[in-house]
Design a protein around this motif. Structure first.
Motif, mmCIF file in Angstrom:
data_model
loop_
_atom_site.group_PDB
_atom_site.id
_atom_site.type_symbol
_atom_site.label_atom_id
_atom_site.label_comp_id
_atom_site.label_asym_id
_atom_site.label_seq_id
_atom_site.Cartn_x
_atom_site.Cartn_y
_atom_site.Cartn_z
ATOM 1 N N GLU A 1 -9.544 2.731 -5.489
ATOM 2 C CA GLU A 1 -9.261 1.941 -4.295
ATOM 3 C C GLU A 1 -10.251 2.256 -3.179
ATOM 4 O O GLU A 1 -10.647 1.372 -2.417
ATOM 5 C CB GLU A 1 -7.839 2.232 -3.825
ATOM 6 N N MET B 1 -12.547 -0.502 -1.349
ATOM 7 C CA MET B 1 -12.545 -0.674 0.103
ATOM 8 C C MET B 1 -13.952 -0.523 0.678
ATOM 9 O O MET B 1 -14.341 -1.248 1.602
ATOM 10 C CB MET B 1 -11.602 0.341 0.732
ATOM 11 N N LYS C 1 0.839 -1.193 0.000
ATOM 12 C CA LYS C 1 0.000 0.000 0.000
ATOM 13 C C LYS C 1 0.870 1.238 0.000
ATOM 14 O O LYS C 1 1.780 1.383 0.809
ATOM 15 C CB LYS C 1 -0.918 -0.001 1.223
#
Length: 310
Positions: free
Chosen positions: A216, A220, A207
C-alpha cells in the motif's frame, strides 16, 4: 372462533436481514434523515409560537416518521432495526452536538420508543431497553441545563419531563464508558456497501488503523508522484506548473535573505544537525535512506540543505 392470522409457512417471503440495518445502506440514510428532521423542526420552531413538543409531533407526522415502525416485521430483523434506530437518535444527544440538536434528538428518541407497536396479533417484536454508555448517560442527565438560553428556554421543561419519564421507566441499559467499546456493534455502520467497479482497498472508509503494508505504501507513493507530475504539467490560465513554481522560488529567496541577516543562523550547522538526526534514524531502523546521501552531498558541496529545495 376464527384462528388468529399468521404468516404462511409455505410461502417464501422476502425479508430484510438483520445486517441490513447495521450496514452503511441503512445507517447513513437514517443519519441523513435525522439531520433533515432537525433542520425542518428548526425552521418551524423559528416561525411559530406553538408549544415545542406539540410542534415537533406535527413535523414528525408531516415527514412520515410515524410509518417507520412498519418498515420490517420479521422478529430477528425487527430487533436489530429497533436497536439501531434508537441508537441513531441517541448518538445525536451527545455533549458535542449543539444544544438544539440534542433536544430534538431526545424528542425523536422518546416518540420512537413510546410509539412501538405493542401486543399486536400476530406478535411483533419490541424493545424495552436502550443501551447507553455510562459517560453518555451522565451527559444526558444534565442536558436540560444547556437549554437555559432565551432562544432555547421553551425546550427546557419538555426535555426535563421526557428525561424524567425515561429514567422512571428505566429505559436505559447502562454500559461501560464509550471508550471501552461496549456497544454492539462497536461502531456503526458495521458493514460497508461497495458499488460495482470499486475494490475493497479503494474505499477510503475501509482503511485499517496502524501502519500500512509495504504494497500500500508503494501504491500511495506512485499515486502521489503521478498527481505531482500532472499538477506540474497542467495547462490552463493559472499556469500551475510555472506560476506556482515562480511564487515558491520567490518565497524561498525571501526566506534565505531574511536568514542571511540573522547572525545566529548557520546553514552549515543546520545541515549538520539534520544529517546527524538522519544518521541516528538510519542506525535505529537498519536501512539506508536516499535522503541521507543527499544531505551528505549538500554538506560536502557547501551549499547546505536549502539547496535540496527546488
Amino acid at each position: 372462533m376464527l384462528p388468529a392470522p399468521a404468516p404462511s409457512a409455505s410461502r417464501g417471503d422476502i425479508v430484510l436481514q438483520p445486517n441490513y440495518f447495521t450496514s452503511s445502506v441503512y445507517v447513513r440514510a437514517l443519519r441523513d434523515d435525522i439531520s433533515t428532521l432537525i433542520l425542518r423542526y428548526h425552521e418551524a420552531y423559528a416561525q411559530t409560537s406553538m408549544k415545542p413538543f406539540t410542534l415537533f409531533k406535527t413535523v414528525w407526522l408531516q415527514m412520515g416518521w410515524n410509518w417507520l415502525h412498519f418498515k420490517v416485521f420479521d422478529h430477528r430483523s425487527r430487533q436489530t432495526f429497533l436497536e439501531v434506530t434508537a441508537r441513531m437518535f441517541l448518538e445525536r444527544t451527545v455533549r458535542t452536538e449543539a444544544p438544539f440538536t440534542r433536544a430534538v434528538a431526545l424528542f425523536s428518541l422518546y416518540i420512537f420508543f413510546y410509539t412501538q407497536i405493542k401486543d399486536p396479533i400476530p406478535a411483533l417484536r419490541s424493545i424495552s431497553n436502550i443501551p447507553i454508555p455510562y459517560d453518555h448517560y451522565l451527559s444526558l442527565t444534565t442536558m436540560p441545563e444547556c437549554l437555559a438560553t432565551p432562544h432555547l428556554a421553551p425546550l427546557q421543561p419538555h426535555a426535563r419531563h421526557l428525561l424524567s419519564r425515561l429514567f422512571k421507566d428505566r429505559v436505559f441499559f447502562i454500559l461501560p464508558k464509550s471508550d471501552l467499546g461496549a456497544m454492539n456493534p462497536r461502531e456503526l455502520p458495521r458493514e460497508l456497501y461497495v458499488e460495482d467497479g470499486f475494490g475493497f482497498s479503494d474505499v477510503a472508509a475501509q482503511k485499517r488503523k496502524g501502519r500500512p503494508p509495504r504494497r500500500e505504501k508503494g501504491k500511495m507513493a506512485r499515486m502521489a508522484l503521478e498527481e505531482l507530475e500532472e499538477w506540474v504539467s497542467r495547462p490552463g490560465p493559472s499556469n500551475a506548473g510555472g506560476e506556482n513554481l515562480a511564487e515558491y522560488q520567490a518565497a524561498k529567496a525571501s526566506m534565505m535573505e531574511a536568514l542571511s541577516k540573522d547572525p545566529t543562523f548557520s546553514c552549515e550547522d543546520l545541515t549538520q544537525t539534520v544529517l546527524e538526526r538522519l544518521e541516528a534514524a538510519g542506525r535505529s531502523s537498519g536501512k539506508s535512506e536516499l535522503g541521507l546521501e543527499l544531505v551528505r552531498e549538500a554538506l560536502a558541496d557547501g551549499e547546505g540543505i536549502f539547496h535540496l529545495l527546488r
